[in-house]
Each structure stands twice: as structure tokens, then as C-alpha cells.
Design a protein around this motif. Structure first.
Motif, PDB file in Angstrom:
ATOM      1  N   SER A 106       3.448  10.222  -7.303  1.00  0.00           N
ATOM      2  CA  SER A 106       4.357  10.341  -8.426  1.00  0.00           C
ATOM      3  C   SER A 106       3.459  10.432  -9.714  1.00  0.00           C
ATOM      4  N   ILE A 107       2.484   9.560 -10.062  1.00  0.00           N
ATOM      5  CA  ILE A 107       1.738   9.878 -11.479  1.00  0.00           C
ATOM      6  C   ILE A 107       0.867  10.995 -11.151  1.00  0.00           C
ATOM      7  N   THR A 108       0.441  11.322 -10.231  1.00  0.00           N
ATOM      8  CA  THR A 108      -0.466  12.563  -9.885  1.00  0.00           C
ATOM      9  C   THR A 108       0.351  13.925 -10.222  1.00  0.00           C
ATOM     10  N   LYS A 156       3.163  14.026 -11.771  1.00  0.00           N
ATOM     11  CA  LYS A 156       3.785  14.203 -13.334  1.00  0.00           C
ATOM     12  C   LYS A 156       2.302  14.691 -14.228  1.00  0.00           C
ATOM     13  N   LYS A 169       3.954   1.562  -1.006  1.00  0.00           N
ATOM     14  CA  LYS A 169       4.611   1.703  -2.560  1.00  0.00           C
ATOM     15  C   LYS A 169       3.448   2.172  -3.754  1.00  0.00           C
ATOM     16  N   ALA A 170       2.011   1.686  -3.410  1.00  0.00           N
ATOM     17  CA  ALA A 170       1.050   2.204  -4.234  1.00  0.00           C
ATOM     18  C   ALA A 170       0.981   3.552  -4.214  1.00  0.00           C
ATOM     19  N   LYS A 171       0.715   3.963  -2.933  1.00  0.00           N
ATOM     20  CA  LYS A 171       0.504   5.348  -2.564  1.00  0.00           C
ATOM     21  C   LYS A 171       1.588   6.368  -3.169  1.00  0.00           C
ATOM     22  N   LYS A 172       2.866   5.804  -2.823  1.00  0.00           N
ATOM     23  CA  LYS A 172       4.054   6.659  -3.547  1.00  0.00           C
ATOM     24  C   LYS A 172       3.911   6.819  -5.199  1.00  0.00           C
ATOM     25  N   GLU A 173       3.718   5.510  -5.653  1.00  0.00           N
ATOM     26  CA  GLU A 173       3.652   5.683  -7.000  1.00  0.00           C
ATOM     27  C   GLU A 173       2.238   6.461  -7.699  1.00  0.00           C
ATOM     28  N   ALA A 174       1.257   6.317  -6.848  1.00  0.00           N
ATOM     29  CA  ALA A 174       0.080   7.219  -7.305  1.00  0.00           C
ATOM     30  C   ALA A 174       0.397   8.803  -7.092  1.00  0.00           C
ATOM     31  N   GLU A 199       0.778  -1.180  -0.147  1.00  0.00           N
ATOM     32  CA  GLU A 199      -0.214   0.129  -0.082  1.00  0.00           C
ATOM     33  C   GLU A 199       0.892   1.223  -0.135  1.00  0.00           C
TER      34      GLU A 199
END
Length: 104
Positions: A72-74, A76, A65-70, A63
Motif C-alpha cells: 500500500s505504501i509503495t 501510494k 499484514k506488513a506485506k500488505k501495508e508495504a 508478516e
């Protein structure tokens, strides 16, 4: 005759001792089996708890890792939106000029 009587008494005592030894062995084996069942249950429960804790850690890490990725995507996506917005705003003045020229 006394020797035969003593032999019979000794045999009877040996039989009684053997019966008692068998009974004691049965009791001891039952105790060992019961203790083994208890230890087995305790180990299974400990393994369940350990597995549950490990699963919780895996899920928590996934979770995070997914939050961090989300995030980052947001970030960007927001950056891309700002770039598009900036380019669009730069073209507004030129578009307005063209419209004014065409109308006048």
C-alpha cells in the motif's frame, strides 16, 4: 496353649499381610508417580507444540499484514511520484519556452 499358638500365627499372618500391603502400596505409588511424570511430560510437549503453532500463526499473520501495508505504501509512493512527474513535465514546455526566449 493352642489358642496362644493360633493367636501368634494369626498375628504373624497379619504382620505378613501388612508388610505385603505396604510393599504393594509402594509399588502402586511408584507406578502412579511414573505415570504422572509421563502424562506431565506429554502435556508439556503438547503445550509447547501448541504454543509453537500459535506463534507461527501470529508471525505469519503479522508478516502478511506488513506485506500488505508495504504494498500500500509503495503504491501510494508510486502514485505520488507520477503526480510529481506529471507536474514537472507540464512545466518543461514553459521552461523550454522561457529559455528559448531568453537566448534569442
Amino acid at each position: 496353649m493352642t489358642a496362644i499358638s493360633e493367636a501368634i500365627t494369626k498375628i504373624k499372618k497379619a504382620e505378613n499381610d501388612a508388610d505385603q500391603l505396604i510393599e504393594d502400596s509402594k509399588i502402586k505409588s511408584s507406578e502412579i508417580i511414573e505415570e504422572s511424570k509421563i502424562k506431565s511430560t506429554e502435556r508439556v510437549e503438547a503445550a509447547k507444540v501448541s504454543g509453537y503453532e500459535e506463534a507461527k500463526d501470529i508471525i505469519f499473520n503479522a508478516e502478511a499484514k506488513a506485506k500488505k501495508e508495504a504494498m500500500s505504501i509503495t503504491a501510494k509512493a508510486e502514485e505520488d511520484v507520477e503526480k510529481i512527474k506529471s507536474k514537472s513535465m507540464a512545466n518543461i514546455d514553459e521552461a523550454a519556452s522561457l529559455i528559448v526566449k531568453n537566448i534569442l
